[in-house]
Structure formats: structure tokens, C-alpha cells
Design a protein around this motif. Structure first.
Motif, PDB file in Angstrom:
ATOM      1  N   SER A 119       0.849  -1.187   0.000  1.00 11.87           N
ATOM      2  CA  SER A 119       0.000   0.000   0.000  1.00 11.87           C
ATOM      3  C   SER A 119       0.887   1.240   0.000  1.00 11.87           C
ATOM      4  CB  SER A 119      -0.874  -0.022   1.256  1.00 11.87           C
ATOM      5  OG  SER A 119      -1.614   1.167   1.364  1.00 11.87           O
ATOM      6  N   ALA A 145      -2.013  -1.308  -3.695  1.00 14.28           N
ATOM      7  CA  ALA A 145      -3.101  -0.481  -3.168  1.00 14.28           C
ATOM      8  C   ALA A 145      -2.603   0.962  -3.088  1.00 14.28           C
ATOM      9  CB  ALA A 145      -3.518  -0.972  -1.779  1.00 14.28           C
ATOM     10  N   PHE A 205      -6.251  -1.327  -6.007  1.00 14.92           N
ATOM     11  CA  PHE A 205      -7.180  -1.021  -4.920  1.00 14.92           C
ATOM     12  C   PHE A 205      -6.926   0.406  -4.435  1.00 14.92           C
ATOM     13  CE2 PHE A 205      -6.450  -5.496  -5.195  1.00 14.92           C
ATOM     14  CZ  PHE A 205      -7.725  -6.038  -5.085  1.00 14.92           C
ATOM     15  N   GLU A 224      -7.591   2.996  -1.560  1.00 16.20           N
ATOM     16  CA  GLU A 224      -8.067   3.152  -0.191  1.00 16.20           C
ATOM     17  C   GLU A 224      -8.585   4.572  -0.005  1.00 16.20           C
ATOM     18  OE1 GLU A 224      -4.077   1.524   0.457  1.00 16.20           O
ATOM     19  OE2 GLU A 224      -4.881   0.997   2.428  1.00 16.20           O
ATOM     20  N   HIS A 252     -10.637  -0.389  -8.193  1.00 18.63           N
ATOM     21  CA  HIS A 252     -11.529  -0.829  -7.108  1.00 18.63           C
ATOM     22  C   HIS A 252     -11.364   0.075  -5.889  1.00 18.63           C
ATOM     23  CE1 HIS A 252     -13.816  -4.144  -5.028  1.00 18.63           C
ATOM     24  NE2 HIS A 252     -13.441  -3.364  -4.025  1.00 18.63           N
ATOM     25  N   ASN A 299     -11.931   0.987  -1.978  1.00 20.89           N
ATOM     26  CA  ASN A 299     -12.181   0.388  -0.673  1.00 20.89           C
ATOM     27  C   ASN A 299     -12.394   1.530   0.336  1.00 20.89           C
ATOM     28  OD1 ASN A 299     -10.277  -1.893   1.468  1.00 20.89           O
ATOM     29  ND2 ASN A 299     -12.454  -1.747   1.086  1.00 20.89           N
ATOM     30  N   ILE A 349     -12.794   3.110   3.854  1.00 23.31           N
ATOM     31  CA  ILE A 349     -12.283   2.702   5.164  1.00 23.31           C
ATOM     32  C   ILE A 349     -12.892   3.583   6.250  1.00 23.31           C
ATOM     33  CG2 ILE A 349     -10.195   2.318   6.536  1.00 23.31           C
ATOM     34  CD1 ILE A 349      -8.586   2.333   3.943  1.00 23.31           C
ATOM     35  N   VAL A 364     -16.899  -0.961  -5.581  1.00 22.00           N
ATOM     36  CA  VAL A 364     -16.613  -0.414  -4.255  1.00 22.00           C
ATOM     37  C   VAL A 364     -16.936  -1.430  -3.166  1.00 22.00           C
ATOM     38  CG1 VAL A 364     -18.879   0.747  -4.245  1.00 22.00           C
ATOM     39  CG2 VAL A 364     -17.113   1.498  -2.630  1.00 22.00           C
ATOM     40  N   THR A 365     -16.073  -1.473  -2.151  1.00 23.45           N
ATOM     41  CA  THR A 365     -16.361  -2.257  -0.955  1.00 23.45           C
ATOM     42  C   THR A 365     -16.136  -1.350   0.251  1.00 23.45           C
ATOM     43  OG1 THR A 365     -14.106  -3.092  -1.170  1.00 23.45           O
ATOM     44  CG2 THR A 365     -15.842  -4.603  -1.767  1.00 23.45           C
ATOM     45  N   ARG A 392     -14.672  -1.440   4.030  1.00 24.76           N
ATOM     46  CA  ARG A 392     -13.859  -2.291   4.895  1.00 24.76           C
ATOM     47  C   ARG A 392     -14.522  -2.446   6.260  1.00 24.76           C
ATOM     48  NH1 ARG A 392      -7.688  -0.763   5.637  1.00 24.76           N
ATOM     49  NH2 ARG A 392      -7.699  -1.291   3.430  1.00 24.76           N
TER      50      ARG A 392
END
Ligand code: SAH
Length: 360
Positions: free
Chosen positions: A204, A225, A267, A269, A296, A298, A300, A332-333, A335
Motif C-alpha cells: 500500500s 493499493a 485497490f 483506499e 476498485h 475500498n 475505510i 466499491v467495498t 472495509r
């Protein structure tokens, strides 16, 4: 390029006062197979300490130990376990007294992820990050990184379990210590040693454009990331000083070059900070930067720090933000926060036990 075994024995030998692994070997008349036994015991069999390398004669173990040769270059000084038992956080002391943190997240037995530190401190001073607020001390060596993972791997091995994933999301900026981080990845990956696949490792970065280009040229399967945290220079520069060196546009161009070269997913963040980067307009700007299925996001949830001037967006805002991204076609997710009761975010445990490296 040195083999993983050579990297390992050279570093362990230097700690014991030798210049190289070869110098250590000749001083003790250690044959190649002896070095192999030591390396295998430490990285594959995951024995606890030098005394458990029973393939080595007892006198040899004693002689090595007397010189300060150890299998572990990090010593646990504080161990905390979250109430739900899923997260363990450890503060390690290094030989020179510096301290770094690492975290194990067990994800109910499905995955066991270790988050390791790559530097003592960090020079990039992101405003929301405890490590960044405390300043930079030094790079970690490859074995200081590997041994953080080894610590948790030894524990899991006792009941037949394994580390399945490793992420460079602890203290420090891994791409600012790229050579040692790549060497630690060689140690983690070595099929004759620890044997963790590249696809199970994630680096990352705060967004060092030149290093992202170098990383792309490495052609590894290691995941990348990017700590984006804001979609525009106006917002990003207020929370991430690095953005004044590498603008958001330059960063996104480097990501595009990386994807063109590797065809691998990236990814992004995005730590959700109330009133800072979490508006509908930010979500729309962010969606515009995400150029297809290999991008993608993420989201947080912010792990609040005791000295923080910032506060995290509430769950409702996070999900509304995610929904806008989704509607605009961005993957999108969100965390799941782990270990909040043990201050498991980057740099938080050390911040509680050590004074700041520099006054702020
Ligand atoms: N230097 C690397 C690794 C840092 S830590 C990088 O910048 O990516 C890994 C992630 O945790 C980064 O995305 C970082 O921005 C984020 N982070 C730092 N402090 C946090 C906090 N208090 N809450 C949530 N995420 C945090």
C-alpha cells in the motif's frame, strides 16, 4: 539478485557482527547444508528459536547464540488481543530500541492476514494517521519485516494454521523503502522457505509516482493499493502533504501506466473523514477517476486517534457514498473495521507508548 536464503543469512550474520553470511560460515566452519538447516527451520518449520534447531549440534547453537545470532530480529514488548478474539496487535522492539507495530486479523478462520510495518515512523505526515504525525526514524531491513510475519506464523503453526495474506499497511511507506520491502517479499515468497504466493501479498502506497513505475517494471503478481483518500488536489493536499509533490493527476497517470503494463487490479483506499472528503460531490469526482473494472475503491471507516482533530464519517454517510459510486459504475467495498478496541490502526499503539519523534 541475491536469493532469499542469502538475504536472510547475510542479515542475521550482520546482526551477529559479521560482514556477510559467508564470513559467519567460515568462522564457524558452517557448510552450506548447515545454513540451509537454519534458514529452513526459521522460515519453513517456523521453530521458536535457535535452540529448537535440533538438526544443529548443540555446541554450534551455543556458539552462535553467544555471538548474538538469533532467528528473530523483532521482540514483542506489548501484545493486545481484541475482545472478539479476531485481532491481535503487537508492538515489537528492534535491536536499536525503535518500536514498530504489526497486526494479525483472523477473519473467523477463513483468512489470516498480517499487516506489517515497513519503516519505524513515516515521513509523509498524512494528517489523519498517527504514524505520520510522529515523524520518520528509519527503514526496516528485510528480516525485520519478515520476522514480524514469522512471529504470527509461529503462533498459528502451533495449531496447524497458516498466514494466508500479508499487507504492507502498518507503519511506514513501503515504496520509500522499496529495496528492503522487495527483499522481504522474496523471503515471504520463497517456495523453499515461507512459501506465500505473490497474489497474497499487498503493498500500500501513499502514491510515490516514480516508485509505482518501478513497481510496475518488477512484473510481480504482488497487489498494489493506493492511498487516495481524496479525488481532487484541493482536498487531497489538505490531508496528504505528498500530494504537493505528486498531484492527483500524476498519480492517476502512474496507475494507468501500471495497469497498462500489468493488467492487474488496483485497490484505492479511501478513509472516510466527516466533512473533509465524504460529500456527494467527492463521490462523483472519485467515480470519474475510476476508469474501469481494474479500479476498485475500498472505503475505510476512520479509526479515531486520541489526539485527532478529525472525525470519521458515520455509517450512514459511508453507505450513501458507496451507493453513489456504485450507481456510477465504480466497484466499491466498505472495509469492516477490526480491532478498534485495541487501537489497531496504523501507528496507534506506538503513539500510546512512545513519545513523538518530533514535536508538532
Ligand atoms: N504508507 C502506506 C501504508 C500506510 S497504512 C500508505 O499510505 O498506503 C495503510 C492505510 O491505512 C493507508 O491507506 C492509510 O492512509 C490508512 N490509515 C492511516 N491511519 C488511519 C486511521 N486512523 N484510520 C483508518 N485508516 C488509516
Amino acid at each position: 539478485m541475491l536469493s532469499a536464503r542469502e538475504i536472510w543469512i547475510d542479515e542475521k550474520a550482520r546482526r551477529a557482527g559479521y560482514e556477510t553470511g559467508a564470513a559467519l560460515a567460515s568462522s564457524h566452519d558452517l557448510k552450506g547444508y548447515r545454513i540451509e538447516q537454519l534458514y529452513r527451520a526459521a522460515t519453513r518449520e517456523l521453530v521458536d528459536g535457535l535452540d529448537d534447531v535440533t538438526t544443529l549440534p548443540k555446541e554450534l547453537r551455543a556458539a552462535l547464540a553467544a555471538e548474538g545470532f538469533t532467528l528473530d530480529s523483532v521482540e514483542p514488548v506489548v501484545v493486545q488481543r481484541s475482545r472478539d478474539g479476531q485481532t491481535s496487535k503487537v508492538l515489537f522492539r528492534l535491536h536499536d530500541g525503535n518500536e514498530v507495530e504489526a497486526v494479525l486479523m483472523e477473519h473467523h478462520g477463513e483468512r489470516n492476514t498480517v499487516c506489517f510495518s515497513s519503516q519505524a515512523g513515516c515521513a509523509y505526515a498524512c494528517t489523519f494517521c498517527s504514524t505520520g504525525q510522529a515523524g520518520f526514524t528509519r527503514n526496516l531491513s528485510a528480516t525485520e519485516i519478515f520476522d514480524q510475519v514469522r512471529y504470527f506464523a509461529k503462533q498459528l503453526a502451533r495449531d496447524g494454521r497458516k498466514i494466508t495474506n500479508v499487507v504492507a499497511m502498518g507503519m511506514g511507506e513501503p515504496l520509500a523503502n522499496m529495496d528492503n520491502v522487495m527483499a522481504s517479499i522474496a523471503l515471504l515468497n520463497d517456495p523453499k522457505g515461507f512459501g506465500l504466493g505473490h497474489r497474497h501479498i499487498t503493498i500500500s502506497t501513499v502514491g510515490l509516482v516514480d516508485k509505482i513505475d518501478r513497481f510496475a517494471d518488477e512484473r510481480t503478481q504482488v497487489n498494489l493499493a493506493i492511498s487516495l483518500h481524496a479525488p481532487t488536489d484541493a482536498t487531497r493536499s489538505t490531508i496528504m502533504p505528498v500530494n504537493r509533490k505528486f498531484s492527483t493527476a500524476e498519480l492517476m497517470a502512474a496507475v494507468a501506466r501500471y495497469i497498462a503494463k500489468t493488467n492487474r487490479k488496483v485497490f484505492f483506499e479511501y478513509v472516510m473523514l466527516a466533512g473533509v472528503n465524504d460529500s456527494d460531490a467527492h463521490a462523483r469526482d472519485l467515480a470519474r477517476l475510476m476508469k474501469g473494472p481494474l479500479y476498485h475503491v475500498n472505503l475505510i471507516p476512520y479509526n479515531s486517534t486520541s489526539d485527532a482533530l478529525l472525525s470519521g464519517s458515520d455509517d450512514e454517510r459511508i453507505w450513501a457514498f458507496a451507493k453513489i459510486l456504485e450507481q456510477l459504475g465504480t466497484a466499491v467495498t466498505v472495509r469492516t473495521p477490526m480491532g478498534r478496541d485495541i487501537a489497531a490502526a496504523c501507528g496507534q499503539l506506538r503513539a500510546e507508548t512512545q513519545p513523538r519523534a518530533k514535536a508538532s
